[in-house]
Design an enzyme around this catalytic site. Structure first.
Site, PDB file in Angstrom:
ATOM      1  N   LEU A 149      11.296 -52.993   5.102  1.00 33.07           N
ATOM      2  CA  LEU A 149      12.183 -53.918   4.732  1.00 33.07           C
ATOM      3  C   LEU A 149      11.543 -54.887   3.823  1.00 33.07           C
ATOM      4  O   LEU A 149      10.454 -55.355   3.874  1.00 33.07           O
ATOM      5  CB  LEU A 149      12.783 -54.459   5.837  1.00 33.07           C
ATOM      6  N   ASP A 150      12.473 -55.444   2.853  1.00 32.68           N
ATOM      7  CA  ASP A 150      11.820 -56.765   2.015  1.00 32.68           C
ATOM      8  C   ASP A 150      11.632 -57.787   3.037  1.00 32.68           C
ATOM      9  O   ASP A 150      12.265 -58.026   4.192  1.00 32.68           O
ATOM     10  CB  ASP A 150      13.089 -57.077   0.971  1.00 32.68           C
ATOM     11  N   LYS A 151      10.705 -58.745   2.418  1.00 34.74           N
ATOM     12  CA  LYS A 151      10.607 -59.918   3.011  1.00 34.74           C
ATOM     13  C   LYS A 151      11.615 -60.662   3.871  1.00 34.74           C
ATOM     14  O   LYS A 151      11.584 -61.145   4.940  1.00 34.74           O
ATOM     15  CB  LYS A 151       9.767 -60.864   2.150  1.00 34.74           C
ATOM     16  N   THR A 153      14.713 -59.467   4.134  1.00 32.09           N
ATOM     17  CA  THR A 153      15.812 -58.637   4.738  1.00 32.09           C
ATOM     18  C   THR A 153      15.255 -58.624   6.197  1.00 32.09           C
ATOM     19  O   THR A 153      14.318 -58.340   6.597  1.00 32.09           O
ATOM     20  CB  THR A 153      15.996 -57.317   4.177  1.00 32.09           C
ATOM     21  N   ARG A 248      20.716 -53.934  -2.794  1.00 29.26           N
ATOM     22  CA  ARG A 248      20.850 -55.018  -3.572  1.00 29.26           C
ATOM     23  C   ARG A 248      21.103 -54.708  -5.081  1.00 29.26           C
ATOM     24  O   ARG A 248      21.938 -55.125  -5.624  1.00 29.26           O
ATOM     25  CB  ARG A 248      19.402 -55.824  -3.546  1.00 29.26           C
TER      26      ARG A 248
END
EC number: 5.4.99.-
Length: 331
Positions: A149-151, A153, A248
């Site tokens: 997961l992105d930072k 998110t 995104r």
């Protein structure tokens, strides 16, 4: 990408990985190391090349070279030593644990927590936290992390605790049998749900961004409307694939970028005549409003179907509540 996987039920607990697959025909003409890096995306091409050179990879029961070309249909057998994560320092960072047993952890990652150490983030990451919770995870690559997961998110992630669990979870991801749903607050009002089937690759000019590009990797996102607001929409998105920044990129492709997205989003939309408190909340939301809310998988040892849900974090829930109140007020 669907490789026909059959995983060893007796994988040892000493950090050895056991993988078997049949190479898909679509990889014909690629180098062996390139093809295997496509099938096993959680392992780098450099790592795979080392395994091949060490004869830890057999192609139709014979050793091979990284540069050998594949024809598709070859049987691949990998018995290799996983790199340990012992160079990382365990840290006592609290984890929101949703489920824990001998084989897996399921956590609810908060926004702002980096998953893997990297340039500018050598410490205070999820990997450090996992090693602080269970030092034995140092025997596994990336401390057992099999998805990212992105930072900024938030939401659910599954962590493997043994080599067998790691191998099987990776196979589930490759077979697209792990269900992943996200909640996102996007700019603009969507009239209905739908599907985005658009390939994603590196942006041709801005290399830090991904984009919908011809020749990119196949990517499919299904979305449905949960709530409509005056200038925004809360959507639930289900992934068929797991490309970098997929939701995104796909929502931006629809001209409905995720609110607060610093990379793909325009300036946030403000409902006409909105109260100052709502305007401040929207303008002050400095991360993508994206949360991994649901996770479904087969337990890697028992095969039992598991389903997990996680409510939106406080900042995103507060944003949704304020948007809903504004919509009711302006009817």
């Amino acid at each position: 990408m669907n490789a026909n996987e059959s995983n060893n039920d007796t994988a040892p607990a000493d950090g050895t990985i056991c993988l078997d697959c049949t190479l898909p025909a679509e990889l014909a003409g690629q180098r062996l190391d390139q093809a295997l890096a496509t099938v096993y995306r959680e392992h780098s091409r450099v790592r795979i090349s080392g395994w091949i050179r060490n004869a830890e990879v057999l192609v139709n029961d014979r050793p091979a070279r990284p540069r050998d070309k594949v024809a598709g249909g070859e049987h691949i057998r990998i018995r290799a030593q996983l790199p340990a994560a012992t160079s990382l320092e365990p840290e006592a960072i609290p984890l929101a644990i949703v489920h824990e047993d001998d084989a897996i952890l399921v956590i609810n990652k908060p926004p702002g927590l980096v998953v893997h150490p990297g340039a500018g983030n050598p410490r205070h990451t999820l990997m450090n936290a996992l090693l602080g919770h269970d030092p034995a995870l140092a025997k596994l690559p990336r401390a057992g992390i099999v998805q990212r997961l992105d930072k900024d998110t938030s939401g659910l992630m599954v962590i493997a605790r043994t080599p067998t669990a790691h191998t099987r979870l990776v196979a589930e991801l490759q077979a697209r049998s792990i269900k992943r749903d996200y909640l996102a607050i996007v700019n603009g009002v969507l009239t209905a749900g739908g599907t985005v089937d658009a390939p994603i690759g590196r942006h041709p000019r801005q290399r830090t961004r991904m984009a919908v590009v011809t020749g990119g990797k196949p990517a499919v996102s299904h979305y449905r409307v949960v709530s409509r607001y005056r200038a925004h929409t809360l959507v639930r998105v289900s992934l068929e694939s797991g490309r970098t920044h997929q939701i995104r990129v796909h929502m931006a492709h629809l001209n409905h970028a995720v609110l607060g997205d610093p990379l793909y989003g325009p300036r946030p939309k403000l409902p006409r005549g909105a109260a100052e408190s709502l305007r401040s909340t929207i303008q002050g939301f400095r991360r993508q409003a994206l949360h991994a809310c649901a996770l479904g998988l087969a337990h890697p040892c028992s095969g039992e179907p598991l389903q997990f849900e996680a409510a939106m974090p406080d900042d995103m829930q507060d944003l949704a509540d304020r948007l809903a109140a504004d919509t009711r007020e302006h009817g």
